[in-house]
Design a protein around this motif. Structure first.
Motif, PDB file in Angstrom:
ATOM      1  N   ARG A 187      22.449  15.200 -48.403  1.00 35.06           N
ATOM      2  CA  ARG A 187      23.000  13.865 -48.670  1.00 35.06           C
ATOM      3  C   ARG A 187      23.656  13.291 -47.418  1.00 35.06           C
ATOM      4  O   ARG A 187      23.502  12.127 -47.096  1.00 35.06           O
ATOM      5  CB  ARG A 187      24.003  13.940 -49.831  1.00 35.06           C
ATOM      6  CG  ARG A 187      23.315  13.821 -51.180  1.00 35.06           C
ATOM      7  CD  ARG A 187      24.311  13.533 -52.276  1.00 35.06           C
ATOM      8  NE  ARG A 187      25.149  14.687 -52.589  1.00 35.06           N
ATOM      9  CZ  ARG A 187      24.751  15.700 -53.361  1.00 35.06           C
ATOM     10  NH1 ARG A 187      23.554  15.696 -53.886  1.00 35.06           N
ATOM     11  NH2 ARG A 187      25.553  16.704 -53.610  1.00 35.06           N
ATOM     12  N   VAL A 188      24.388  14.148 -46.702  1.00 33.64           N
ATOM     13  CA  VAL A 188      25.014  13.696 -45.455  1.00 33.64           C
ATOM     14  C   VAL A 188      23.935  13.219 -44.492  1.00 33.64           C
ATOM     15  O   VAL A 188      24.032  12.144 -43.903  1.00 33.64           O
ATOM     16  CB  VAL A 188      25.817  14.844 -44.795  1.00 33.64           C
ATOM     17  CG1 VAL A 188      26.330  14.419 -43.429  1.00 33.64           C
ATOM     18  CG2 VAL A 188      26.975  15.251 -45.685  1.00 33.64           C
ATOM     19  N   LEU A 229      24.466  18.856 -47.780  1.00 32.77           N
ATOM     20  CA  LEU A 229      24.161  18.530 -46.383  1.00 32.77           C
ATOM     21  C   LEU A 229      23.020  17.531 -46.291  1.00 32.77           C
ATOM     22  O   LEU A 229      22.993  16.675 -45.418  1.00 32.77           O
ATOM     23  CB  LEU A 229      23.804  19.798 -45.614  1.00 32.77           C
ATOM     24  CG  LEU A 229      24.945  20.428 -44.834  1.00 32.77           C
ATOM     25  CD1 LEU A 229      24.478  21.705 -44.163  1.00 32.77           C
ATOM     26  CD2 LEU A 229      25.472  19.454 -43.783  1.00 32.77           C
TER      27      LEU A 229
END
Lengths: 166, 521
Positions: free
Chosen positions: B154-155, B152
């Protein structure tokens, strides 16, 4: 739930076409607050070009609140809703006084005095207060806080009145 | 997978970190002390202690105890706060089982069957199942956070200002939809919070906004001040209205026989599992959290039960499911906070406040730059849950005794404690007065059926929203369509809009209200 509004017959000062006085007054208060915010941010710079000024966001939120408050008030007029809740004066008054007294005495008089006085003032807020136990508990709590905050937690709190330290 | 274990390893390393303590009186000898574990333990204990007090909810507990963590290093402070949070929640369920006064909204449903069990002399098993269910849910949620954390993040790093803004809008809409009561009023409270967050100086130009030349307002309204006023003082005043003790119906029998029977365990196992799953999902959703999770879990159990009539008369599933769900949700609600930097509910908003005071800006960068902080906190959650299980069951006797403290002595103590706490944040008497003013405001809000929790959320998100909105529009050169032309942002906005429409549709609104009304039947 105990905070359900008490229906008081014939005591409402609002005209009868307002079906939900609780929402009506609530909405109006928000409208007033929004107007106040608009007035308070009147001097701030608005948009220049496509970048926001200091006043853009506050004004945006104020206008939004204005609309929402008006909508809530409208709902209060149109649909059947709760009556105004009953307010009590004793609790709010003495708790507020206690807080004020703490704020005013903490600097000049130090924590021991401020905590003890405002404990006693707050205790007036309930009709059930018995004074002997209140004084004992107040003293114990003051002692506990005088150890906890400055010593255990290392916060810079002054315990004694300024005139004694000097 | 390897990542996961090394991350968790790092976290447990932080939690079990030993600090050498060499006091002068030992003459050079040093004793290793697991400082963070101790902080977690103290947090859980103090949290339960305050959470047990009737009429003090989780938010109020965390807000009240916030100042005692200020002197600690950031990692320790957050670990302790997390401990306070679980402790408060657990304390809340103890109160609802034993006194039928739920300390916080999340345990309202626990009171339904828990108190009935207690009346039948089965308070022990009810408390034990609540603890065991919570512990199990806590374990699952901890793993879930560890698994979802890195991806998450990275998102989140791929998010631009437009996406961030849309995500926050979505979060706020979720908060409105999942909350109790009128949608319109909840939105109004959020906007009021946003407006209050504007007080202070403008981040970009430094211009003073709505501060009225009061020096203490130049940096904006203190977050701890507002929270303490709205939740601490307002609650006290409200409770005074009702007379405090008149309706306290304490279970007088001695709590004996803690252990649930084999049948209890068999009955509650599936309920715990379902509660955990439901809670974990609802917790991750922005705007979700413990309250909705426990209500939903209770409703689900009642719906699928073969004997729904047992509910409300002391069914152990009615305790197991909501307690597991509310603990799972309490923990998974850390996910949006730690990965995206967006608090999904009011307690997490307080966490943001605490982080900001320690100079940490929550968000994906924290995960990368200060991994020991994030993973330490995650590991501490598991440890905290274990401690709750270990310390609370044996200490039930003490909590019961605390419940007997009369309100007439409790409320002045809370007033003093809060006042000292607020004063100690900045050593500013004005802060104490402001908190008092917000106490009155909060009392008024309660009287007009406005929820103060969305206000707090709006207040925390305000500056973030403004900043991202400004940046997004600067990048798009003033083009407002940027929020719907960028695909990710468009999707988020679309979900938000759909949710809002659904929420005001009469049929769905009825369903939503049903979940909450459950408790009143």
């Amino acid at each position: 739930m105990s905070n359900k509004p008490v229906q008081e017959e014939g005591k409402s000062i609002l005209p009868t076409w307002i079906k939900g006085p609780q929402d009506f007054i609530g909405g109006l208060a928000l409208v007033a607050l929004a107007l106040f915010a608009l007035w308070a941010s009147r001097d701030l710079q608005g948009m220049h070009g496509f970048s926001f000024g200091a006043g853009t966001a506050p004004r945006m939120f104020s206008v939004l609140l204005l609309g929402l408050g008006a909508a809530i008030a409208a709902v209060g007029v149109l649909s059947e809703g709760a009556h105004l809740a009953k307010y009590h004066w004793r609790g709010p008054l003495f708790v507020t006084l206690a807080i004020l007294s703490f704020a005013l005495t903490i600097r000049p008089m130090g924590m021991i005095f401020a905590a003890m006085t405002s404990f006693l003032i707050a205790a007036c807020g309930s009709a059930e207060t018995r004074w002997t136990e209140t004084v004992i508990v107040g003293a114990c709590l003051t002692a506990f806080c005088s150890l906890l905050f400055p010593y255990a937690l290392g916060l810079p709190l002054q315990l004694l009145p300024t005139f004694l330290i000097r | 997978m390897g990542d996961l274990f090394s991350n968790l390893g790092l976290g447990f390393g932080v939690v079990f970190n030993l600090v050498q303590w060499s006091p002068a009186f030992l003459g050079g000898m040093s004793i290793p002390i697991p400082v963070n574990i101790l902080l977690c333990l103290i947090g859980a204990l103090v949290g339960t202690l305050v959470g047990v007090l009737p009429g003090i909810g989780t938010i109020a507990t965390v807000a009240m105890l916030l100042p005692i963590t200020f002197g600690l290093p950031p990692v320790g402070a957050l670990i302790m706060l997390a401990g306070i949070y679980y402790g408060a929640q657990y304390g809340g369920s103890t109160t609802s089982i034993l006194v039928n006064i739920p300390g916080e909204a999340g345990s309202v449903v626990t009171a339904l069957d828990g108190f009935q069990m207690a009346k039948q002399g089965r308070a022990g098993p009810a408390l034990a199942i609540a603890a065991i269910g919570s512990f199990f849910a806590g374990c699952v949620a901890t793993v879930l956070i560890a698994v979802l954390g890195a991806p998450l993040t990275r998102v989140a790093l791929a998010f631009g200002p437009a996406e961030y803004f849309s995500l926050m809008v979505l979060g706020l809409i979720f908060a409105v939809v999942l909350a109790k009561g009128s949608v319109l009023k909840a939105i109004a409270m959020i906007v009021l919070g946003l407006l209050l967050s504007m007080v202070g100086s403008d981040i970009e130009t430094g211009a003073s906004r709505m501060a009225f030349n009061i020096p203490e307002l130049a940096d904006g309204l203190g977050f701890a001040t507002v929270a303490m006023g709205l939740f601490g003082f307002a609650e006290i005043i409200r409770n005074l209205d009702t007379g405090g003790e008149s309706d306290r119906e304490l279970v007088q029998q001695k709590v004996s026989g803690l252990m649930p029977t084999a049948k209890d365990l068999k009955d509650s196992t599936p309920a715990v599992l379902r509660g955990t799953v439901l809670g974990s999902i609802l917790g991750i959703l922005p705007g979700g959290g413990a309250v909705i999770a426990s209500f939903a879990a209770y409703t689900l159990e009642k719906k699928i039960s073969r004997t729904p009539s047992r509910f409300g008369r002391g069914a152990i599933e009615g305790v197991a499911a909501p307690e597991s769900a509310n603990n799972a949700a309490a923990q998974t609600s850390f996910i949006p906070l730690l990965t995206l930097g967006i608090p999904p509910n009011a307690v997490m908003a307080l966490m943001v406040g605490a982080m900001t005071i320690h100079g940490i800006v929550p968000g994906p960068q924290v995960m990368q730059k200060q991994p020991e902080l994030v993973w330490g906190m995650i590991a501490s959650m598991w440890v905290g849950n274990l401690m709750l299980l270990v310390i609370n069951l044996p200490l039930v006797g003490i909590w019961v005794r605390l419940l007997r403290v009369p309100y007439r002595l409790m409320f002045p103590s809370i007033v003093i404690f809060c006042s000292i706490g607020i004063y100690s944040v900045n050593n500013a008497p004005v802060d104490v007065m402001l908190a008092g003013a917000f106490g009155i405001v909060g009392y008024w809000l309660i009287k007009h059926d406005f929820e103060p929790a969305p206000l707090l959320l709006g207040m925390v998100l305000g500056p973030l929203m403004e900043e991202n909105l400004r940046r997004a529009l600067l990048i798009s050169r003033g083009d407002w369509s940027v929020f719907i032309t960028r695909p990710l942002s468009a999707v988020l906005m679309l979900i938000a809009a759909t949710l809002l429409v659904l929420a005001v549709l009469p049929s769905l609104r009825k369903k939503r209200d049903e979940v909450f009304v459950e408790s009143e039947n």
